[in-house]
Design an enzyme around this catalytic site. Structure first.
Site, PDB file in Angstrom:
ATOM      1  N   ASP A 111      35.407  42.624  35.474  1.00  0.00           N
ATOM      2  CA  ASP A 111      35.157  41.577  36.465  1.00  0.00           C
ATOM      3  C   ASP A 111      33.643  41.368  36.524  1.00  0.00           C
ATOM      4  O   ASP A 111      32.869  42.117  35.907  1.00  0.00           O
ATOM      5  CB  ASP A 111      35.735  41.995  37.821  1.00  0.00           C
ATOM      6  CG  ASP A 111      36.110  40.804  38.688  1.00  0.00           C
ATOM      7  OD1 ASP A 111      35.653  39.686  38.407  1.00  0.00           O
ATOM      8  OD2 ASP A 111      36.867  40.998  39.658  1.00  0.00           O
ATOM      9  N   LYS A 168      44.611  40.092  35.262  1.00  0.00           N
ATOM     10  CA  LYS A 168      43.698  40.792  36.164  1.00  0.00           C
ATOM     11  C   LYS A 168      44.400  41.160  37.468  1.00  0.00           C
ATOM     12  O   LYS A 168      45.494  40.652  37.743  1.00  0.00           O
ATOM     13  CB  LYS A 168      42.469  39.917  36.437  1.00  0.00           C
ATOM     14  CG  LYS A 168      42.791  38.551  37.087  1.00  0.00           C
ATOM     15  CD  LYS A 168      41.574  37.664  37.133  1.00  0.00           C
ATOM     16  CE  LYS A 168      41.884  36.348  37.827  1.00  0.00           C
ATOM     17  NZ  LYS A 168      40.749  35.405  37.799  1.00  0.00           N
ATOM     18  N   HIS A 169      43.870  42.048  38.283  1.00  0.00           N
ATOM     19  CA  HIS A 169      42.643  42.847  38.195  1.00  0.00           C
ATOM     20  C   HIS A 169      43.073  44.312  38.097  1.00  0.00           C
ATOM     21  O   HIS A 169      43.438  44.902  39.115  1.00  0.00           O
ATOM     22  CB  HIS A 169      41.768  42.657  39.425  1.00  0.00           C
ATOM     23  CG  HIS A 169      41.440  41.217  39.742  1.00  0.00           C
ATOM     24  ND1 HIS A 169      42.303  40.367  40.415  1.00  0.00           N
ATOM     25  CD2 HIS A 169      40.325  40.478  39.473  1.00  0.00           C
ATOM     26  CE1 HIS A 169      41.738  39.184  40.565  1.00  0.00           C
ATOM     27  NE2 HIS A 169      40.539  39.209  39.991  1.00  0.00           N
ATOM     28  N   ARG A 203      46.529  34.016  45.501  1.00  0.00           N
ATOM     29  CA  ARG A 203      46.270  34.182  44.072  1.00  0.00           C
ATOM     30  C   ARG A 203      47.316  35.104  43.430  1.00  0.00           C
ATOM     31  O   ARG A 203      47.397  35.186  42.207  1.00  0.00           O
ATOM     32  CB  ARG A 203      44.868  34.745  43.856  1.00  0.00           C
ATOM     33  CG  ARG A 203      43.776  33.858  44.423  1.00  0.00           C
ATOM     34  CD  ARG A 203      42.447  34.577  44.453  1.00  0.00           C
ATOM     35  NE  ARG A 203      41.962  34.842  43.099  1.00  0.00           N
ATOM     36  CZ  ARG A 203      40.980  35.716  42.838  1.00  0.00           C
ATOM     37  NH1 ARG A 203      40.430  36.428  43.817  1.00  0.00           N
ATOM     38  NH2 ARG A 203      40.577  35.894  41.596  1.00  0.00           N
ATOM     39  N   ASP A 205      37.384  30.718  34.503  1.00  0.00           N
ATOM     40  CA  ASP A 205      38.181  31.304  35.583  1.00  0.00           C
ATOM     41  C   ASP A 205      39.031  30.182  36.181  1.00  0.00           C
ATOM     42  O   ASP A 205      38.707  29.624  37.217  1.00  0.00           O
ATOM     43  CB  ASP A 205      37.234  31.900  36.629  1.00  0.00           C
ATOM     44  CG  ASP A 205      37.961  32.776  37.645  1.00  0.00           C
ATOM     45  OD1 ASP A 205      39.156  33.045  37.437  1.00  0.00           O
ATOM     46  OD2 ASP A 205      37.332  33.189  38.633  1.00  0.00           O
ATOM     47  N   ARG A 210      38.184  25.761  38.316  1.00  0.00           N
ATOM     48  CA  ARG A 210      36.864  25.332  37.842  1.00  0.00           C
ATOM     49  C   ARG A 210      36.981  23.980  37.142  1.00  0.00           C
ATOM     50  O   ARG A 210      36.076  23.166  37.223  1.00  0.00           O
ATOM     51  CB  ARG A 210      36.283  26.365  36.868  1.00  0.00           C
ATOM     52  CG  ARG A 210      36.328  27.812  37.339  1.00  0.00           C
ATOM     53  CD  ARG A 210      35.728  28.042  38.702  1.00  0.00           C
ATOM     54  NE  ARG A 210      35.828  29.430  39.136  1.00  0.00           N
ATOM     55  CZ  ARG A 210      35.964  29.830  40.394  1.00  0.00           C
ATOM     56  NH1 ARG A 210      36.050  28.933  41.371  1.00  0.00           N
ATOM     57  NH2 ARG A 210      36.031  31.108  40.693  1.00  0.00           N
ATOM     58  N   HIS A 252      33.658  41.393  45.957  1.00  0.00           N
ATOM     59  CA  HIS A 252      32.436  40.603  45.812  1.00  0.00           C
ATOM     60  C   HIS A 252      31.351  41.122  46.761  1.00  0.00           C
ATOM     61  O   HIS A 252      30.161  40.938  46.496  1.00  0.00           O
ATOM     62  CB  HIS A 252      32.699  39.128  46.131  1.00  0.00           C
ATOM     63  CG  HIS A 252      33.531  38.424  45.104  1.00  0.00           C
ATOM     64  ND1 HIS A 252      34.907  38.405  45.173  1.00  0.00           N
ATOM     65  CD2 HIS A 252      33.191  37.733  43.989  1.00  0.00           C
ATOM     66  CE1 HIS A 252      35.379  37.712  44.144  1.00  0.00           C
ATOM     67  NE2 HIS A 252      34.370  37.294  43.410  1.00  0.00           N
TER      68      HIS A 252
END
Length: 539
Positions: free
Chosen positions: A260, A175-176, A145, A75, A83, A188
């Protein structure tokens, strides 16, 4: 060539093949290597798995020693969500900064260089870019984002990003789907709901995904959102209407569909990860992403066994599971033979150059010309007004301008101030007075004002006589932050304000710099302006 372990039947192998699990540690655990030998075809990497490029390359080599065609996913959006550089901040600005520049060739170049670095470490699938149109300013999880709130801008930059990333031999996962931009809830934590008519979805949310499909995106990630105009009962990840009818049928997409993270509360808290995974594959998903939170062998076995049991019970057609597994293997074949355009054609500093171009600088009304602003020559006090980080971004990655100002102006001092810290101080004061510091919900706005003013006073006291640089992130979403800035600017109107989120609030301060993201290079670009290393008129 990969040799699968004997004794693993086709159904079990297919069930393993559609999983994209994570793990803990910087080397592959024995259980993961065993599952690769039994049919697991993908592995997801997170910040906890990465210490350095060299270590990451060794890790991916370890995985490929067990299965040479394994898909290694990450990701890595650049910008706030990184990351690869989780502990230092990204060398690349994120989508919102690229959208602010609005140069598709720059976006393509940034994505290619990011892809080149991923490929050099052995990563061949990136869960990026975000094609969401950030149409809701209160969105707590997308924000910077997204390339922006303009549909056509988001579409052209999504296509450019996909092209650039895949030209480096790394598969893009757009995405998404069908669009997470018009939500005020983070999936989340719970299940967001988007109540807009079908024609709005078609014209706004779906346009960037059409562009991604036309650009050849190799993967698409589904969103855990409920869109009643498309399916009034099931979230997109679990909806055959959305994944098969809309994405496959109407948009003509034939690549890999990835979910996801299934442990996100929007699914785990409503359907459970086992049932959710079965429903997702039945709906048309080909790969189940799990491992951001649940990252162990037991989770892999639970999901494998749930898929096998669903086939045997007649709840999941065996042909659908086999088709999903075939699509995973097809992407692995592409990744193994993908053409790569020449590397590093844009230079190692392409990210910083993009971050510089993304800045929007506003001088105070009293300064007639931009050049009237006098750069700092003495070390300032940097007051970071810090909101709670969303899970996608995480709280490990540093942000702000303090580190860069310390480098450019040694002796710079910094402090972090949050609503929670200020509320604790207010509670202590109220306790001495015999009052309830928290109050009722209908007093929340007043509490935000109090906590913000308290944070502002604390920053003023900590700064002393130093010039203040106040750093904020999405000021428009945080009333306490507004109040803290009010307090700072009332006492110190020469304060410099750096907005590192979506610059929705009106610029204020002696100098206001909107970076359109909180990547390390965005902080560097802002620090260069503050210190005069880069002139305002040159932006």
């Amino acid at each position: 060539m990969t040799t699968l372990a004997s004794g693993t039947d086709t159904l079990t192998r297919d069930a393993l093949t559609v999983l994209q699990p994570g793990f803990t540690g910087t080397t592959a655990p024995d259980w993961l290597l065993r599952r690769l030998g039994e049919g697991l075809a993908s592995v997801g990497l997170f910040g906890r798995n990465i210490a350095s490029p060299g270590q990451l390359a060794a890790l991916t080599a370890q995985l490929r020693a067990e299965r040479d065609d394994v898909l290694v996913a990450i990701d890595e959006e650049g910008g706030d969500v990184t990351r690869l550089e989780v502990r230092s901040g990204s060398s690349f600005p994120g989508n919102h900064a690229l959208g602010a520049v609005d140069d598709v060739e720059l976006t393509r170049a940034v994505a290619h260089e990011l892809g080149r670095r991923l490929a050099s470490c052995g990563v061949n699938l990136n869960w990026a870019p975000s094609a969401d149109v950030n149409s809701n300013p209160s969105n707590p999880v997308i924000g910077v984002r997204s390339f922006g709130a303009d549909t056509e801008l988001a579409a052209r930059h999504t296509a450019a990003y996909v092209t650039g990333l895949q030209s480096a031999g790394v598969a893009a996962c757009t995405k998404h789907f069908p669009g997470h931009g018009d939500t005020a809830v983070d999936s989340h934590h719970s299940l967001p709901r988007i109540d807009v008519p079908a024609d709005v979805l078609t014209d706004r949310e779906l346009t960037p995904f059409r562009a991604a499909v036309a650009a050849g995106t190799r993967a698409v990630m589904s969103a855990h959102i409920l869109v009643p105009a498309l399916d009034p009962d099931l979230p997109a990840t679990l909806s055959r209407r959305v994944l098969t009818g809309l994405l496959r049928g109407e948009l003509g997409y034939d690549g890999l569909i990835v979910t996801d993270g299934m442990e996100m509360r929007a699914i785990a808290g409503t359907y459970g990860i086992e049932r959710g995974s079965v429903l997702a594959v039945a709906a048309g998903a080909d790969a189940i992403c799990v491992g951001g939170g649940l990252a162990d062998d037991a989770t892999v076995l639970r999901l494998r066994d749930a898929l096998v049991a669903a086939v045997r019970a007649g709840e999941l057609p065996e042909e659908r599971l086999a088709d999903a597994a075939d699509r995973v293997r097809a992407l692995a074949r592409w990744a193994g033979t993908a053409d790569r355009s020449p590397g590093n054609a844009h230079g190692d500093d392409i990210g910083l150059r993009a971050a510089r171009r993304a800045l929007t600088v506003t001088v105070a009304p009293g300064l007639e010309r931009p050049e009237s602003f006098k750069p700092l020559t003495e070390p300032p006090y940097v007051a970071a007004l810090t909101p709670v980080a969303n899970i996608a971004v995480g709280d490990e990655t540093p942000w702000g301008v303090a580190a860069e100002l310390i480098h450019l102006l040694p002796g710079t001092v910094t402090g972090s101030f949050s609503a929670e810290d200020a509320e604790d101080a207010e509670d202590a004061e109220d306790a001495e007075d015999g009052k309830d510091g928290r109050g009722d919900k209908d007093r929340r706005a007043d509490e935000d004002g109090k906590s913000g003013a308290s944070a502002g006073r604390a920053a003023l006291q900590a700064a002393g006589p130093r010039r203040i640089v106040a750093v904020v992130r999405d000021e428009h979403r945080h009333p306490w932050m507004v109040s803290a800035l009010d307090t700072l600017l009332a006492a110190r109107p020469d304060t410099i304000v750096v907005e590192m989120g979506v610059p929705q609030a009106a610029p204020r301060g002696a100098l206001h710099i909107a970076t359109h993201g909180a990547a390390r290079v965005c902080g560097r670009a802002a620090a260069e302006v503050i210190t005069g290393l880069v002139g305002i008129t040159g932006l």
